[in-house]
Design a protein around this motif. Structure first.
Motif, PDB file in Angstrom:
ATOM      1  N   GLU A 684      52.850 -58.077 -82.224  1.00  0.00           N
ATOM      2  CA  GLU A 684      52.758 -59.348 -82.932  1.00  0.00           C
ATOM      3  C   GLU A 684      52.004 -59.230 -84.244  1.00  0.00           C
ATOM      4  O   GLU A 684      52.283 -59.946 -85.206  1.00  0.00           O
ATOM      5  CB  GLU A 684      52.082 -60.394 -82.038  1.00  0.00           C
ATOM      6  N   THR A 685      51.036 -58.322 -84.305  1.00  0.00           N
ATOM      7  CA  THR A 685      50.199 -58.197 -85.505  1.00  0.00           C
ATOM      8  C   THR A 685      50.301 -56.834 -86.187  1.00  0.00           C
ATOM      9  O   THR A 685      49.888 -56.691 -87.334  1.00  0.00           O
ATOM     10  CB  THR A 685      48.728 -58.431 -85.139  1.00  0.00           C
ATOM     11  N   GLY A 686      50.813 -55.860 -85.479  1.00  0.00           N
ATOM     12  CA  GLY A 686      50.820 -54.495 -86.002  1.00  0.00           C
ATOM     13  C   GLY A 686      49.520 -53.755 -85.783  1.00  0.00           C
ATOM     14  O   GLY A 686      49.413 -52.560 -86.092  1.00  0.00           O
ATOM     15  N   GLU A 687      48.514 -54.443 -85.259  1.00  0.00           N
ATOM     16  CA  GLU A 687      47.235 -53.778 -85.012  1.00  0.00           C
ATOM     17  C   GLU A 687      47.408 -52.715 -83.922  1.00  0.00           C
ATOM     18  O   GLU A 687      48.205 -52.867 -83.003  1.00  0.00           O
ATOM     19  CB  GLU A 687      46.185 -54.799 -84.597  1.00  0.00           C
ATOM     20  N   PHE A 688      46.629 -51.647 -84.050  1.00  0.00           N
ATOM     21  CA  PHE A 688      46.748 -50.560 -83.097  1.00  0.00           C
ATOM     22  C   PHE A 688      45.368 -50.015 -82.758  1.00  0.00           C
ATOM     23  O   PHE A 688      44.421 -50.126 -83.536  1.00  0.00           O
ATOM     24  CB  PHE A 688      47.631 -49.441 -83.657  1.00  0.00           C
ATOM     25  N   GLU A 689      45.286 -49.436 -81.583  1.00  0.00           N
ATOM     26  CA  GLU A 689      44.051 -48.781 -81.153  1.00  0.00           C
ATOM     27  C   GLU A 689      44.394 -47.394 -80.631  1.00  0.00           C
ATOM     28  O   GLU A 689      45.262 -47.253 -79.763  1.00  0.00           O
ATOM     29  CB  GLU A 689      43.361 -49.581 -80.056  1.00  0.00           C
ATOM     30  N   VAL A 690      43.741 -46.387 -81.182  1.00  0.00           N
ATOM     31  CA  VAL A 690      43.913 -45.027 -80.683  1.00  0.00           C
ATOM     32  C   VAL A 690      42.978 -44.855 -79.497  1.00  0.00           C
ATOM     33  O   VAL A 690      41.756 -44.934 -79.629  1.00  0.00           O
ATOM     34  CB  VAL A 690      43.622 -43.991 -81.783  1.00  0.00           C
ATOM     35  N   ASN A 691      43.582 -44.642 -78.335  1.00  0.00           N
ATOM     36  CA  ASN A 691      42.804 -44.559 -77.103  1.00  0.00           C
ATOM     37  C   ASN A 691      42.136 -43.199 -76.923  1.00  0.00           C
ATOM     38  O   ASN A 691      41.025 -43.119 -76.396  1.00  0.00           O
ATOM     39  CB  ASN A 691      43.712 -44.848 -75.906  1.00  0.00           C
ATOM     40  N   GLU A 692      42.819 -42.145 -77.354  1.00  0.00           N
ATOM     41  CA  GLU A 692      42.267 -40.799 -77.142  1.00  0.00           C
ATOM     42  C   GLU A 692      43.002 -39.806 -78.024  1.00  0.00           C
ATOM     43  O   GLU A 692      44.202 -39.954 -78.293  1.00  0.00           O
ATOM     44  CB  GLU A 692      42.408 -40.379 -75.674  1.00  0.00           C
ATOM     45  N   LEU A 693      42.263 -38.801 -78.473  1.00  0.00           N
ATOM     46  CA  LEU A 693      42.831 -37.637 -79.137  1.00  0.00           C
ATOM     47  C   LEU A 693      42.588 -36.428 -78.237  1.00  0.00           C
ATOM     48  O   LEU A 693      41.465 -36.204 -77.786  1.00  0.00           O
ATOM     49  CB  LEU A 693      42.168 -37.380 -80.498  1.00  0.00           C
ATOM     50  N   VAL A 694      43.628 -35.675 -77.973  1.00  0.00           N
ATOM     51  CA  VAL A 694      43.502 -34.423 -77.229  1.00  0.00           C
ATOM     52  C   VAL A 694      44.093 -33.323 -78.077  1.00  0.00           C
ATOM     53  O   VAL A 694      45.215 -33.453 -78.581  1.00  0.00           O
ATOM     54  CB  VAL A 694      44.231 -34.487 -75.872  1.00  0.00           C
ATOM     55  N   VAL A 695      43.344 -32.260 -78.265  1.00  0.00           N
ATOM     56  CA  VAL A 695      43.857 -31.137 -79.052  1.00  0.00           C
ATOM     57  C   VAL A 695      43.506 -29.837 -78.339  1.00  0.00           C
ATOM     58  O   VAL A 695      42.353 -29.592 -77.994  1.00  0.00           O
ATOM     59  CB  VAL A 695      43.318 -31.154 -80.500  1.00  0.00           C
ATOM     60  N   ALA A 696      44.534 -29.052 -78.069  1.00  0.00           N
ATOM     61  CA  ALA A 696      44.360 -27.745 -77.438  1.00  0.00           C
ATOM     62  C   ALA A 696      44.616 -26.674 -78.481  1.00  0.00           C
ATOM     63  O   ALA A 696      45.645 -26.699 -79.165  1.00  0.00           O
ATOM     64  CB  ALA A 696      45.331 -27.592 -76.266  1.00  0.00           C
ATOM     65  N   VAL A 697      43.691 -25.735 -78.607  1.00  0.00           N
ATOM     66  CA  VAL A 697      43.729 -24.769 -79.695  1.00  0.00           C
ATOM     67  C   VAL A 697      43.669 -23.348 -79.156  1.00  0.00           C
ATOM     68  O   VAL A 697      42.775 -23.004 -78.370  1.00  0.00           O
ATOM     69  CB  VAL A 697      42.559 -24.991 -80.678  1.00  0.00           C
ATOM     70  N   ASP A 698      44.625 -22.540 -79.577  1.00  0.00           N
ATOM     71  CA  ASP A 698      44.598 -21.099 -79.321  1.00  0.00           C
ATOM     72  C   ASP A 698      43.877 -20.434 -80.479  1.00  0.00           C
ATOM     73  O   ASP A 698      44.409 -20.317 -81.580  1.00  0.00           O
ATOM     74  CB  ASP A 698      46.024 -20.572 -79.193  1.00  0.00           C
ATOM     75  N   CYS A 699      42.629 -20.007 -80.223  1.00  0.00           N
ATOM     76  CA  CYS A 699      41.801 -19.394 -81.264  1.00  0.00           C
ATOM     77  C   CYS A 699      41.540 -17.919 -80.972  1.00  0.00           C
ATOM     78  O   CYS A 699      40.602 -17.344 -81.518  1.00  0.00           O
ATOM     79  CB  CYS A 699      40.478 -20.137 -81.388  1.00  0.00           C
ATOM     80  N   GLY A 700      42.382 -17.313 -80.119  1.00  0.00           N
ATOM     81  CA  GLY A 700      42.035 -15.980 -79.661  1.00  0.00           C
ATOM     82  C   GLY A 700      40.827 -16.072 -78.746  1.00  0.00           C
ATOM     83  O   GLY A 700      40.669 -17.037 -77.997  1.00  0.00           O
ATOM     84  N   VAL A 701      39.956 -15.096 -78.787  1.00  0.00           N
ATOM     85  CA  VAL A 701      38.705 -15.142 -78.024  1.00  0.00           C
ATOM     86  C   VAL A 701      37.670 -15.919 -78.827  1.00  0.00           C
ATOM     87  O   VAL A 701      37.433 -15.623 -80.008  1.00  0.00           O
ATOM     88  CB  VAL A 701      38.194 -13.724 -77.721  1.00  0.00           C
ATOM     89  N   ALA A 702      37.062 -16.905 -78.218  1.00  0.00           N
ATOM     90  CA  ALA A 702      36.016 -17.683 -78.880  1.00  0.00           C
ATOM     91  C   ALA A 702      34.712 -16.885 -78.836  1.00  0.00           C
ATOM     92  O   ALA A 702      34.155 -16.658 -77.759  1.00  0.00           O
ATOM     93  CB  ALA A 702      35.834 -19.030 -78.197  1.00  0.00           C
ATOM     94  N   ILE A 703      34.238 -16.452 -79.996  1.00  0.00           N
ATOM     95  CA  ILE A 703      32.979 -15.692 -80.037  1.00  0.00           C
ATOM     96  C   ILE A 703      31.843 -16.518 -79.467  1.00  0.00           C
ATOM     97  O   ILE A 703      31.004 -16.032 -78.717  1.00  0.00           O
ATOM     98  CB  ILE A 703      32.666 -15.265 -81.488  1.00  0.00           C
ATOM     99  N   ASN A 704      31.804 -17.811 -79.818  1.00  0.00           N
ATOM    100  CA  ASN A 704      30.813 -18.741 -79.284  1.00  0.00           C
ATOM    101  C   ASN A 704      31.561 -20.018 -78.920  1.00  0.00           C
ATOM    102  O   ASN A 704      31.898 -20.810 -79.793  1.00  0.00           O
ATOM    103  CB  ASN A 704      29.723 -19.021 -80.322  1.00  0.00           C
ATOM    104  N   PRO A 705      31.871 -20.243 -77.635  1.00  0.00           N
ATOM    105  CA  PRO A 705      32.704 -21.391 -77.259  1.00  0.00           C
ATOM    106  C   PRO A 705      32.152 -22.734 -77.719  1.00  0.00           C
ATOM    107  O   PRO A 705      32.920 -23.616 -78.112  1.00  0.00           O
ATOM    108  CB  PRO A 705      32.753 -21.290 -75.728  1.00  0.00           C
TER     109      PRO A 705
END
Length: 815
Positions: A684-705
């Motif tokens: 009705e208004t176009g308003e939106f709410e982002v409930n969550e962001l999930v991002v999975a990243v392949d960084c090789g071995v994490a030197i410091n997680p």
């Protein structure tokens, strides 16, 4: 946020074990060295690498003891403060400058104009890149021909900041004003006002056409794109996308302090990502031998690419030479928005040719990039619009990318986290989502059918680089990124709101980046052993708040078998640390970290030689761990402290144990990310709410997680800002309409949705202990994933950033 890598099967934690224990070798593009055995240890078997470790500078930062550039003021009792007169017109020429009143003021030590003896008249680029710089030399320290509101015209050094500001206000500048242009499409017209005339640019870049305000044109192709688009058995899809002018919004402003030391050498303490590039650029600009310039980087309060340039350093150096005293220049927050740097706003067109069964036969991307008044980083950023996201789909046989980079009378653009990849990722990932919907295909499976896998030869990455620039993919965790991201966001189990006017949708996007610039990086390190078995690590790699110094310590400690606290790191001082290209292109851990690893291995070889003599055992049977050298056969051991004292004070063949390492490579392994966005939209208004962001990243071995998680979450926040913030808007005269953080609209902590970061650890055999980059790839993905989520929720496509309620409502209303 925990620093501990945990088991995803038990508690949905943030790190998984490497998906491949052994490096994979291929006949083409073979590895150039053999990885040491301990590179293949699982994270739980390591002592330092892939383990939580306290950030080297955390205690100094939280107690206020860390020194930033501005903190060095107290060391110079005769320090002068700089201020700059900046152009008030978007385009024109200075016809007169009256500095008499300013020069007569008490406390004013120097006033400079373009014609002053201390001001170089040579052209240069501010871009902190390799040599020769791949950006045009189109700038002057102070300008007579001004090209945007903010161009520096004159500068003042005075006894304090207030006096400097008063002196600047007292300088009267007259202009002959020219026509100006702020829109990139209009600037490209043949009859548009021309920003650069003949002889105003040196080091012109390929494809330039200054009659049309084009700084560069670049293009590359593999296969036959036009032939694929003309086929009768394909669907041709075309979409257009637009991105914002984003500010780096770093907390520490651009600050630089220049002085002449007791040896008559020029020293700059400066907030920079590129100390060695800055030294070289200043030497060329001021015609000073490189040996007579020293650049020191203290703690840096954020860079994000905005300090991968020599933005302010020439002005305090010129003023210091003129005033014969130390000078500090600290930009105002207003100047940060209208006179420093920002992300390139772009328009990107995407086209694909797709068969009925969902096979992509061709991808065609075109970008029109607004580089602003000057060309710093313009060509290379635009190149990444294609060369970073397109290789993700390496199985597509035909691909083409072209970009035009044009000048406008708007604030300067430059390097920014992601470096062109966010613009290209928005266009390609949004486009592919739309294609999947048009053909009634699953958007994830559609991507999976085309994206790269371990063993693939990525020819698209070489499309812009010429023959031999292809790269072999040796590590890839895309499948795991997708599956873990789907599970975390609830992709297969989405509940709709009870209210009929609210609709919930999940969108996703994939991303690839690089790790350094293939064939165009160099890092070096040196490690010295002290008598007590501790070490001093000297490294040119640049920590700009990312924790790079900590990662260097962990890498060295893993090799040497010592405690992290037994290593003191000194970095980024061109007099006292080895050469390094600097902090950019996600290269620091991969390039500089490998140099540290090599230096530590060099030192370890000498340590084992001394232990062999002291234990009367073969060095082949010895290993370092827990501060000792231990025989794997007899169990006998000798401490590092014993070796330290024996090596420098003993009676035979005394030596100071040193290790040196230098690293460069033709490799640039891509990290990968899978982004998911959960959104609820009010139709009705176009308003939106982002409930969550999930991002999975392949960084090789994490030197410091823990630090890796921090990088992922910070990058995803920046990406979210790019999706929902207006950025730096400009008025009809090209002047930035933003002067502080309140006006900029940077999403605060309470305005940012929850971010879940998932580290998917693979093993990259060309990186130190299997590491590759992590800091940029999550910057690319929120805008397309959010656009895709809204499309899923209410069926409308928003392809012009930022996403707003007004745009959604207009699309729902058919406007």
């Amino acid at each position: 946020m925990s620093d501990e890598p945990t088991d995803p099967q038990t508690d949905g934690g943030t790190a998984s074990k490497p998906t491949s224990e052994e490096p994979t070798e291929f006949e083409e593009h073979p590895l150039e060295w053999d990885e040491p055995e301990n590179n293949n240890k699982a994270p739980g078997e390591r002592n330092s690498v892939s383990q939580p470790a306290e950030k080297f500078d955390d205690r100094k930062l939280v107690t206020g003891q860390a020194k930033y550039t501005a903190d060095y003021e107290e060391r110079f009792p005769d320090l002068a403060h700089a201020a700059v007169v900046r152009s008030e017109v978007p385009h024109g020429r200075v016809t007169a400058i009256d500095t008499d009143e300013a020069e007569a003021m008490d406390g004013v030590h120097a006033v400079l104009t373009p014609s002053s003896d201390a001001v170089p008249d040579a052209k240069y680029t501010s871009a902190g890149q390799s040599y020769p710089e791949p950006s045009p030399w189109d700038m002057n320290v102070l300008n007579e021909h001004v090209r945007y509101v903010g161009d520096p015209v004159a500068a003042v050094a005075a006894e304090d900041a207030d006096t400097a500001a008063e002196a600047v206000d007292a300088i009267d500048v007259e202009y002959e004003e020219y026509d100006h242009v702020v829109d990139s499409e209009a600037a490209f017209d043949e009859d548009a006002p021309q920003l650069f005339g003949e002889d105003e640019v040196e080091n012109e870049i390929v494809g330039h056409d200054y009659d049309r305000n084009r700084m560069s044109n670049i293009e590359g192709e593999i296969g036959d794109v036009d032939g694929s688009l003309d086929r009768n058995d394909v669907h041709v899809h075309e979409t257009e996308w637009e991105t914002i002018r984003q500010s780096h919004a770093q907390i520490e402003k651009h600050t630089s302090l220049a002085y002449t030391d007791e040896d008559d050498r020029q020293v700059l303490i400066t907030s920079t990502q590129v100390p060695n590039h800055t030294r070289r650029q200043l030497a060329h600009l001021f015609d000073i031998p490189i040996r007579d310039i020293r650049v020191k980087k203290p703690r840096v309060g954020g860079g994000f690419g905005g300090k991968q340039a020599m933005v302010v350093e020439p002005i305090p150096l010129a003023l210091s030479l003129a005033a014969d005293r130390p000078v500090i220049y600290e930009a105002s927050r207003d100047e940060e928005f209208y006179a420093m740097r920002s992300r390139h706003p772009m328009q990107v067109r995407a086209r694909t040719a797709v068969t009925d069964d969902g096979r992509i036969e061709a991808i065609d991307l075109y970008a029109l990039s607004n580089t602003g008044a000057y060309g710093s980083h313009g060509m290379t950023v635009a190149g990444n619009v294609g060369s970073k996201p397109m290789p993700l789909y390496s199985k597509v046989p035909n691909a083409r990318f072209e970009a035009d980079i044009v000048h406008t009378n708007t604030p300067q653009t430059g390097a920014m986290r992601g470096y062109g990849a966010p613009q290209g990722t928005l266009a390609l990932e949004g486009h592919l989502d739309e294609v999947a919907r048009d053909l009634d295909l699953d958007p994830i499976e559609f991507r999976q059918d085309h994206y790269m896998e371990v063993g693939d030869l990525d020819e698209i990455a070489g499309m812009m680089g010429g023959e031999g620039a292809e790269r072999r993919i040796r590590s890839c965790g895309l499948d795991e990124c997708v599956e873990r991201g789907k599970e975390a966001i609830g992709w297969d189990d989405l509940d709709q709101p009870d209210e009929d006017h609210l609709h919930r949708g999940i969108g996703m996007a994939l991303s690839a980046q690089g790790t350094g610039v293939a064939g165009d990086e160099l890092g070096a390190a040196q490690i010295m052993m002290n008598e007590d078995g501790s070490f001093h690590l000297q490294v040119g790699g640049v920590d700009i708040g990312t924790g790079a110094d900590t990662a260097f310590i962990q890498i060295a400690a893993e090799v040497l078998g010592c405690d992290e606290n037994d290593i003191i790191v000194k970095s980024s001082d061109t007099d006292n640390t080895p050469f390094d290209y600097g902090a950019y292109a996600s290269s620091t851990t991969y390039i500089s970290g490998m140099a540290v690893k090599k230096a530590a291995e060099d030192a370890k070889e000498r340590i084992l030689d001394w232990a062999s003599r002291m234990l009367d055992e073969s060095a082949e049977n010895l290993e370092t761990r827990d501060g000792e050298v231990v025989s794997e056969e007899s169990g006998d051991s000798v401490t590092l402290e014993d070796i330290g004292y024996e090596s420098v004070y003993g009676h035979d063949d005394r030596e100071h144990i040193l290790g040196k390492g230098t690293h460069s490579t033709e490799e640039s392994p891509p990290p990968f990310a899978a982004q998911f966005v959960d959104v609820t939209v009010d139709e009705e208004t176009g308003e939106f709410e982002v409930n969550e962001l999930v991002v999975a990243v392949d960084c090789g071995v994490a030197i410091n997680p823990g630090m890796a998680e921090g990088q992922v979450e910070g990058a995803n926040h920046m990406s979210y800002e790019m999706a929902v913030s207006e950025g730096v808007t400009v008025d009809e005269r090209g002047r930035a309409e933003v002067s502080d953080f309140d006006e900029y609209g940077l999403p605060s902590a309470t305005e940012t949705p929850p971010i879940e970061s998932i580290l998917v650890e693979t093993h990259e055999p060309t990186g130190p202990f299997g590491a590759k980059s992590v800091a940029e790839v999550p910057t690319n993905t929120v805008p397309p994933a959010l656009s895709n989520a809204i499309r899923e929720a209410v069926g409308v496509r928003i392809n012009e950033m930022p996403v707003t309620a007004e745009k959604i409502k207009a699309a729902l209303d058919g406007n």
